[in-house]
Motif scaffolding. Sequence first.
Motif, short mmCIF file in Angstrom:
data_model
loop_
_atom_site.label_atom_id
_atom_site.label_comp_id
_atom_site.label_asym_id
_atom_site.label_seq_id
_atom_site.Cartn_x
_atom_site.Cartn_y
_atom_site.Cartn_z
N MET A 296 0.83 -1.20 0.00
CA MET A 296 0.00 0.00 0.00
C MET A 296 0.87 1.26 0.00
SD MET A 296 -2.70 1.23 2.92
CE MET A 296 -3.53 2.81 2.80
N GLU A 297 0.58 2.18 -0.90
CA GLU A 297 1.31 3.43 -0.95
C GLU A 297 0.78 4.39 0.10
OE1 GLU A 297 1.94 7.22 -3.95
OE2 GLU A 297 1.46 5.25 -4.77
N ILE A 298 1.70 5.13 0.72
CA ILE A 298 1.30 6.11 1.73
C ILE A 298 1.08 7.47 1.07
CG2 ILE A 298 2.10 7.42 3.73
CD1 ILE A 298 3.42 5.02 4.77
N THR A 299 0.00 8.13 1.46
CA THR A 299 -0.24 9.52 1.07
C THR A 299 -0.38 10.32 2.36
OG1 THR A 299 -2.64 9.36 1.07
CG2 THR A 299 -1.50 8.71 -0.96
N SER A 300 -0.55 11.62 2.21
CA SER A 300 -0.68 12.47 3.39
C SER A 300 -1.95 12.16 4.18
CB SER A 300 -0.68 13.95 2.99
OG SER A 300 -1.74 14.20 2.08
N ASP A 301 -2.91 11.46 3.57
CA ASP A 301 -4.15 11.14 4.25
C ASP A 301 -4.19 9.73 4.83
OD1 ASP A 301 -5.25 13.62 3.59
OD2 ASP A 301 -5.89 12.88 1.62
N THR A 302 -3.17 8.93 4.53
CA THR A 302 -3.21 7.52 4.91
C THR A 302 -3.44 7.32 6.40
OG1 THR A 302 -1.76 6.90 3.08
CG2 THR A 302 -1.91 5.37 4.93
N HIS A 303 -2.73 8.11 7.22
CA HIS A 303 -2.78 7.88 8.66
C HIS A 303 -3.89 8.65 9.37
CE1 HIS A 303 0.75 5.45 8.30
NE2 HIS A 303 1.38 6.43 7.70
N SER A 304 -4.89 9.05 8.61
CA SER A 304 -6.06 9.65 9.23
C SER A 304 -7.28 8.76 9.00
CB SER A 304 -6.32 11.05 8.64
OG SER A 304 -6.58 10.97 7.26
N SER B 164 -9.44 3.97 15.24
CA SER B 164 -8.97 4.49 16.52
C SER B 164 -8.34 5.87 16.35
CB SER B 164 -7.94 3.53 17.13
OG SER B 164 -7.30 4.13 18.24
N LYS B 165 -9.00 6.89 16.92
CA LYS B 165 -8.43 8.23 16.86
C LYS B 165 -7.12 8.29 17.65
CE LYS B 165 -12.78 10.73 16.22
NZ LYS B 165 -13.68 11.78 16.77
N GLN B 166 -7.02 7.49 18.71
CA GLN B 166 -5.80 7.48 19.51
C GLN B 166 -4.63 6.95 18.69
OE1 GLN B 166 -5.19 8.78 22.36
NE2 GLN B 166 -3.07 8.08 22.47
N GLU C 243 0.80 10.44 14.34
CA GLU C 243 1.11 11.84 14.07
C GLU C 243 2.14 12.38 15.05
OE1 GLU C 243 0.37 13.93 11.58
OE2 GLU C 243 -0.45 12.14 10.63
N GLU C 244 2.06 11.92 16.29
CA GLU C 244 3.03 12.35 17.30
C GLU C 244 4.44 11.87 16.94
OE1 GLU C 244 2.59 13.86 21.00
OE2 GLU C 244 1.72 14.89 19.28
N LEU C 245 4.54 10.67 16.41
CA LEU C 245 5.85 10.16 15.99
C LEU C 245 6.46 11.08 14.94
CD1 LEU C 245 5.39 6.27 15.65
CD2 LEU C 245 6.51 7.54 17.50
N LYS C 246 5.65 11.44 13.94
CA LYS C 246 6.13 12.33 12.89
C LYS C 246 6.50 13.70 13.45
CE LYS C 246 4.48 13.03 8.92
NZ LYS C 246 3.52 13.43 7.86
N THR C 247 5.64 14.23 14.32
CA THR C 247 5.89 15.56 14.89
C THR C 247 7.18 15.58 15.69
OG1 THR C 247 3.51 16.03 15.04
CG2 THR C 247 4.97 17.32 16.45
N HIS C 248 7.40 14.58 16.51
CA HIS C 248 8.61 14.53 17.32
C HIS C 248 9.86 14.31 16.47
CE1 HIS C 248 5.99 13.31 21.02
NE2 HIS C 248 5.94 14.59 20.76
#
Length: 242
Positions: A1-9, A13-15, A21-26
């Motif tokens: 599966m290809e990842i896009t900017s929307d993949t992880h939304s 589970s919202k958590q 997202e926290e991993l990317k932010t940090h």
Amino acid sequence: MEITSDTHSQHISKQFNHELEELKTHLMAMGGLVEKQVQDAIEALLEGDSRLAERVRDNDKVVNDMQIKIDEECTRVLARRQPAASDLRLVLAVIRATSDLERIGDEASKIARNALSLVEAGRSPRGFVEVRHISEHVRKMVRDALTAFARFDTQLALSVVREDESVDSEYTTAMRSLMTFMMEDPRSISSILSVMWILRALERIGDHADNLAEYVIYLVKGLDIRHTDPDQLDDEAIQGKS
């Protein structure tokens, strides 16, 4: 599966979405600090600023602590969520990226230590032109690799991979020039060696930026290009790989 900017939304589970997202932010925060470390180390050298060099050296522990924190977060995600497919690639890419960022921080610290030695010895401008040029090149590579990671941009990542060969060529040319000057003037050996170590650190930073870019392609496309000749990489093949 290809990842896009929307993949992880797209998770139920919202958590889980939040954790990814926290991993990317940090990771981006760590990248920003490391990029600043490189910039400050070079500025300390070129401006003869010993205080700035000392700050870069002392901040290395902050970089190390950030790596440990992010690795712990990745471990928790792996244990709790048991991610698969693109989610697993994201976590693995973050773990690998933090390792390279920590090593870039180490190289910045080495530059700062050598800058301090040159300041104490009275500094020598020999080789500073080469240092300035190569440092601008590798800093752009680091910045572009981080941007590619933030945007899942494989085209930008591929351009970083290709830039590494240019840095290697510039490094080799600069080292030959400095060795010639050192042989002509033995009194300059000590200061030239410090500059050569700085150039070596910059070349290694370029290598780590290259690694970061390769992780982006792995993350988005699931394609491992670590041992592939950059000249054999095709834009269309990378863009079309899913």
